[in-house]
Motif scaffolding. Sequence first.
Motif, PDB file in Angstrom:
ATOM      1  N   ALA A  28       0.804  -1.210   0.000  1.00 17.91           N
ATOM      2  CA  ALA A  28       0.000   0.000   0.000  1.00 17.91           C
ATOM      3  C   ALA A  28       0.845   1.271   0.000  1.00 17.91           C
ATOM      4  CB  ALA A  28      -0.934   0.003   1.193  1.00 17.91           C
ATOM      5  N   PHE A  29       0.748   1.996  -1.107  1.00 19.23           N
ATOM      6  CA  PHE A  29       1.443   3.277  -1.242  1.00 19.23           C
ATOM      7  C   PHE A  29       1.040   4.215  -0.126  1.00 19.23           C
ATOM      8  CE2 PHE A  29       3.307   6.805  -3.375  1.00 19.23           C
ATOM      9  CZ  PHE A  29       2.403   7.856  -3.356  1.00 19.23           C
ATOM     10  N   SER A  30      -0.228   4.198   0.233  1.00 20.33           N
ATOM     11  CA  SER A  30      -0.745   5.140   1.220  1.00 20.33           C
ATOM     12  C   SER A  30      -0.270   4.842   2.635  1.00 20.33           C
ATOM     13  CB  SER A  30      -2.275   5.154   1.174  1.00 20.33           C
ATOM     14  OG  SER A  30      -2.780   3.865   1.424  1.00 20.33           O
ATOM     15  N   ALA A  31       0.452   3.743   2.821  1.00 16.59           N
ATOM     16  CA  ALA A  31       0.968   3.407   4.142  1.00 16.59           C
ATOM     17  C   ALA A  31       2.354   3.964   4.390  1.00 16.59           C
ATOM     18  CB  ALA A  31       0.990   1.891   4.313  1.00 16.59           C
ATOM     19  N   TYR A  32       2.934   4.632   3.398  1.00 21.15           N
ATOM     20  CA  TYR A  32       4.309   5.103   3.506  1.00 21.15           C
ATOM     21  C   TYR A  32       4.403   6.615   3.354  1.00 21.15           C
ATOM     22  CZ  TYR A  32       5.825   0.282   3.070  1.00 21.15           C
ATOM     23  OH  TYR A  32       6.031  -1.047   3.282  1.00 21.15           O
ATOM     24  N   HIS A  33       5.305   7.198   4.154  1.00 20.56           N
ATOM     25  CA  HIS A  33       5.765   8.547   3.869  1.00 20.56           C
ATOM     26  C   HIS A  33       6.614   8.470   2.608  1.00 20.56           C
ATOM     27  CE1 HIS A  33       4.448   9.645   7.878  1.00 20.56           C
ATOM     28  NE2 HIS A  33       5.217   8.687   8.393  1.00 20.56           N
ATOM     29  N   MET A  34       6.638   9.550   1.844  1.00 21.12           N
ATOM     30  CA  MET A  34       7.374   9.539   0.587  1.00 21.12           C
ATOM     31  C   MET A  34       8.341  10.712   0.505  1.00 21.12           C
ATOM     32  SD  MET A  34       6.264   6.877  -0.994  1.00 21.12           S
ATOM     33  CE  MET A  34       6.982   7.160  -2.608  1.00 21.12           C
ATOM     34  N   ILE A  51       7.014  14.165   2.055  1.00 24.24           N
ATOM     35  CA  ILE A  51       5.580  14.360   2.271  1.00 24.24           C
ATOM     36  C   ILE A  51       5.073  13.216   3.136  1.00 24.24           C
ATOM     37  CG2 ILE A  51       4.933  13.139   0.139  1.00 24.24           C
ATOM     38  CD1 ILE A  51       2.661  15.270  -0.159  1.00 24.24           C
ATOM     39  N   SER A  52       4.212  13.552   4.069  1.00 24.03           N
ATOM     40  CA  SER A  52       3.693  12.555   4.988  1.00 24.03           C
ATOM     41  C   SER A  52       2.648  11.675   4.313  1.00 24.03           C
ATOM     42  CB  SER A  52       3.092  13.244   6.218  1.00 24.03           C
ATOM     43  OG  SER A  52       2.011  14.083   5.835  1.00 24.03           O
ATOM     44  N   ILE A  53       2.243  10.632   5.036  1.00 21.28           N
ATOM     45  CA  ILE A  53       1.318   9.638   4.491  1.00 21.28           C
ATOM     46  C   ILE A  53       0.044  10.296   3.956  1.00 21.28           C
ATOM     47  CG2 ILE A  53      -0.245   7.779   5.173  1.00 21.28           C
ATOM     48  CD1 ILE A  53       2.032   6.718   6.957  1.00 21.28           C
ATOM     49  N   ASN A  59       8.220  18.880   3.740  1.00 13.12           N
ATOM     50  CA  ASN A  59       9.501  19.511   4.076  1.00 13.12           C
ATOM     51  C   ASN A  59      10.323  19.652   2.812  1.00 13.12           C
ATOM     52  OD1 ASN A  59       8.939  18.426   7.015  1.00 13.12           O
ATOM     53  ND2 ASN A  59      10.622  19.891   7.139  1.00 13.12           N
ATOM     54  N   TYR A  60      11.120  20.711   2.749  1.00  6.81           N
ATOM     55  CA  TYR A  60      11.946  20.959   1.582  1.00  6.81           C
ATOM     56  C   TYR A  60      13.362  21.320   1.991  1.00  6.81           C
ATOM     57  CZ  TYR A  60       7.480  21.260  -0.860  1.00  6.81           C
ATOM     58  OH  TYR A  60       6.230  20.982  -1.376  1.00  6.81           O
ATOM     59  N   ALA A  61      14.299  20.914   1.171  1.00  6.48           N
ATOM     60  CA  ALA A  61      15.667  21.400   1.340  1.00  6.48           C
ATOM     61  C   ALA A  61      15.663  22.907   1.084  1.00  6.48           C
ATOM     62  CB  ALA A  61      16.593  20.700   0.356  1.00  6.48           C
ATOM     63  N   ASP A  62      16.526  23.615   1.800  1.00  9.36           N
ATOM     64  CA  ASP A  62      16.568  25.073   1.653  1.00  9.36           C
ATOM     65  C   ASP A  62      16.817  25.490   0.200  1.00  9.36           C
ATOM     66  OD1 ASP A  62      18.219  25.723   4.850  1.00  9.36           O
ATOM     67  OD2 ASP A  62      16.108  25.453   4.333  1.00  9.36           O
ATOM     68  N   ILE A 101       9.446   6.075   8.132  1.00 12.51           N
ATOM     69  CA  ILE A 101       9.734   7.243   8.963  1.00 12.51           C
ATOM     70  C   ILE A 101       9.672   8.485   8.083  1.00 12.51           C
ATOM     71  CG2 ILE A 101      11.463   8.393  10.402  1.00 12.51           C
ATOM     72  CD1 ILE A 101      12.551   5.598  11.056  1.00 12.51           C
ATOM     73  N   TYR A 102       8.984   9.513   8.587  1.00 13.04           N
ATOM     74  CA  TYR A 102       8.848  10.740   7.811  1.00 13.04           C
ATOM     75  C   TYR A 102      10.187  11.450   7.642  1.00 13.04           C
ATOM     76  CZ  TYR A 102       7.414  15.503   6.676  1.00 13.04           C
ATOM     77  OH  TYR A 102       7.268  16.724   6.081  1.00 13.04           O
ATOM     78  N   ASN A 103      10.435  11.954   6.428  1.00 14.62           N
ATOM     79  CA  ASN A 103      11.640  12.742   6.144  1.00 14.62           C
ATOM     80  C   ASN A 103      12.916  11.953   6.443  1.00 14.62           C
ATOM     81  OD1 ASN A 103      12.717  15.159   5.127  1.00 14.62           O
ATOM     82  ND2 ASN A 103      12.867  16.093   7.154  1.00 14.62           N
TER      83      ASN A 103
END
Length: 120
Positions: A28-34, A51-53, A59-62, A101-103
């Motif tokens: 399930a794609f929707s089960a993962y942070h990307m 991007i969270s689930i 979040n972005y690199a500066d 895990i996010y990010n």
Amino acid sequence: QVQLVESGGGLVQAGGSLRLSCAASGRAFSAYHMGWYRQVTGNERDIVAAISIGGIRTNYADSVKGRFTISRDNAKNTLYLQMNSLKPEDTAVYYCAASQIYNSRQPNYWGQGTQVTVSS
């Protein structure tokens, strides 16, 4: 297992735009942070955007803030990266990745990568 396939890379002039896509299959794609990452030969692979689930957190690199936008469509099992105002220093191989895990700097699954080249 999650299989990830990137597309949308190519050659673009500085100031131009590209939209990368990452199609997911398997678990399930929707089960993962990307996330989107990029790597220049000889350098480490760096995270560009996450991007969270549910798509609420990003979040972005500066170096890409205000120019790149990450998004996901869980119904289509697809991750996107809209890249505007591209600069030559954005030239790299771009990878999408799925993480528990996010990010994360160590995602669980990687795509094969797509080349983005920005000419000056």
